[in-house]
Design a protein around this motif. Structure first.
Motif, PDB file in Angstrom:
ATOM      1  N   PRO A 252      -6.037 -38.820 -22.363  1.00  0.00           N
ATOM      2  CA  PRO A 252      -6.996 -39.769 -21.779  1.00  0.00           C
ATOM      3  C   PRO A 252      -6.350 -40.515 -20.618  1.00  0.00           C
ATOM      4  N   VAL A 253      -7.129 -40.749 -19.570  1.00  0.00           N
ATOM      5  CA  VAL A 253      -6.565 -41.307 -18.341  1.00  0.00           C
ATOM      6  C   VAL A 253      -6.279 -42.805 -18.499  1.00  0.00           C
TER       7      VAL A 253
ATOM      8  N   ARG B  67       2.244 -32.347 -19.936  1.00  0.00           N
ATOM      9  CA  ARG B  67       3.175 -31.601 -19.076  1.00  0.00           C
ATOM     10  C   ARG B  67       4.605 -31.685 -19.609  1.00  0.00           C
ATOM     11  N   GLU B  68       5.010 -32.871 -20.023  1.00  0.00           N
ATOM     12  CA  GLU B  68       6.381 -33.028 -20.539  1.00  0.00           C
ATOM     13  C   GLU B  68       6.600 -32.167 -21.787  1.00  0.00           C
TER      14      GLU B  68
ATOM     15  N   PHE C 237      -4.910 -32.681 -20.203  1.00  0.00           N
ATOM     16  CA  PHE C 237      -4.196 -33.942 -20.043  1.00  0.00           C
ATOM     17  C   PHE C 237      -4.633 -34.946 -21.113  1.00  0.00           C
TER      18      PHE C 237
ATOM     19  N   ALA D 208     -10.355 -30.870 -17.422  1.00  0.00           N
ATOM     20  CA  ALA D 208     -11.176 -30.790 -16.213  1.00  0.00           C
ATOM     21  C   ALA D 208     -11.304 -29.331 -15.821  1.00  0.00           C
TER      22      ALA D 208
ATOM     23  N   ALA E  47      -7.472 -27.930 -16.165  1.00  0.00           N
ATOM     24  CA  ALA E  47      -6.462 -28.981 -16.278  1.00  0.00           C
ATOM     25  C   ALA E  47      -6.560 -29.599 -17.669  1.00  0.00           C
TER      26      ALA E  47
ATOM     27  N   PHE F 160      -0.711 -32.398 -17.339  1.00  0.00           N
ATOM     28  CA  PHE F 160      -0.377 -33.701 -16.776  1.00  0.00           C
ATOM     29  C   PHE F 160       0.154 -34.651 -17.854  1.00  0.00           C
ATOM     30  N   ALA F 161       0.928 -35.658 -17.365  1.00  0.00           N
ATOM     31  CA  ALA F 161       1.455 -36.740 -18.211  1.00  0.00           C
ATOM     32  C   ALA F 161       2.248 -36.146 -19.392  1.00  0.00           C
ATOM     33  N   TRP F 162       2.046 -36.675 -20.622  1.00  0.00           N
ATOM     34  CA  TRP F 162       2.888 -36.190 -21.726  1.00  0.00           C
ATOM     35  C   TRP F 162       2.563 -34.750 -22.122  1.00  0.00           C
TER      36      TRP F 162
END
Lengths: 146, 83
Positions: free
Chosen positions: B79-80, B10-11, B77, B56, B75, B6-8
């Motif tokens: 920090p949210v 994933r990029e 990612f 997660a 998962a 997720f987020a960076w």
């Protein structure tokens, strides 16, 4: 009544409040988070997990329901692309008395900044784009609730 | 097992998720992050700073010491930053 939603559609605050408040609660507290257009921001994008983001919000709602005597709770978080002025998050908490409604509302907004799988990316008019870094102050605030 | 990014993360990985067969000796989330960082250039770019990675497992946020076991999905990612 507990209502939790993760949605890419715009949040209709008036409709959400009308549904939430249908029971006519003694005390209702609200938090509405909106996209700020600071520094030439043109888009805020919220990345999320297809399952775990909603699970995280539901878990927070359950925690709030266990800590305070709530009559109604609404927790709606928008995801995807948003523009300045758009509503990102809506928290509505109702109880018989104000103290519990206000505390639950503050708990939910503090904790969803640290406990729920959501990530912000800011895009600006000059073409820059960057993922938002988590702030230490958010952790400090969330930590107050033990 | 599926790894979702997720987020960076994933990029930098270039994909939203991938299926992997865990090699021998990869038992914890921390082991997995280290393995991905060493696997290729994209992994090195995404996981060079393991302290910036969160995970997660089975629907719950976990630390790097968490055992992956027979989980369907891990998962990974940053920090949210919701709210």
């Amino acid at each position: 009544m507990i209502r939790v939603a993760v949605q890419s559609a715009a949040i209709d605050v008036a409709a959400a409040l009308a549904a939430h408040d249908a029971g006519g609660h003694g005390a209702s507290a609200s938090f509405i988070g909106r996209v700020r257009g600071d520094g030439g921001l043109v888009e805020l994008f919220l990345d999320h997990h297809p399952v775990l983001t909603a699970n995280g919000l539901e878990d927070l709602a359950a925690q709030a329901g266990a800590r305070w005597r709530l009559e109604a709770l609404t927790l709606i978080h928008r995801v995807g692309a948003m523009a300045p002025g758009d509503t990102i998050v809506l928290v509505l908490a109702s109880s018989a008395h104000r103290a519990e409604a206000l505390a639950a509302c503050e708990f939910l907004i503090d904790r969803l900044k640290t406990d729920v799988m959501l990530w912000k990316r800011e895009s600006f008019a000059d073409g820059r784009s960057a993922w938002v870094e988590q702030r230490e102050t958010d952790h400090d605030r969330a930590g107050r609730w033990g | 097992m599926r790894i979702a990014y997720f987020a960076w993360v994933r990029e930098r990985m270039g994909v939203a998720e991938e299926m992997v067969a865990l090699p021998e000796g990869i038992a914890t989330v921390g082991d997995l992050v280290g393995w991905l960082a060493a696997r290729d250039a994209r992994g090195a770019g995404a996981f060079a700073e393991p302290h910036r990675i969160r995970a997660a497992l089975g629907g719950a946020m976990v630390g790097p010491e968490a055992l992956i076991g027979d989980a369907d999905e891990v998962a990974l990612f940053p920090p949210v930053t919701g709210g």
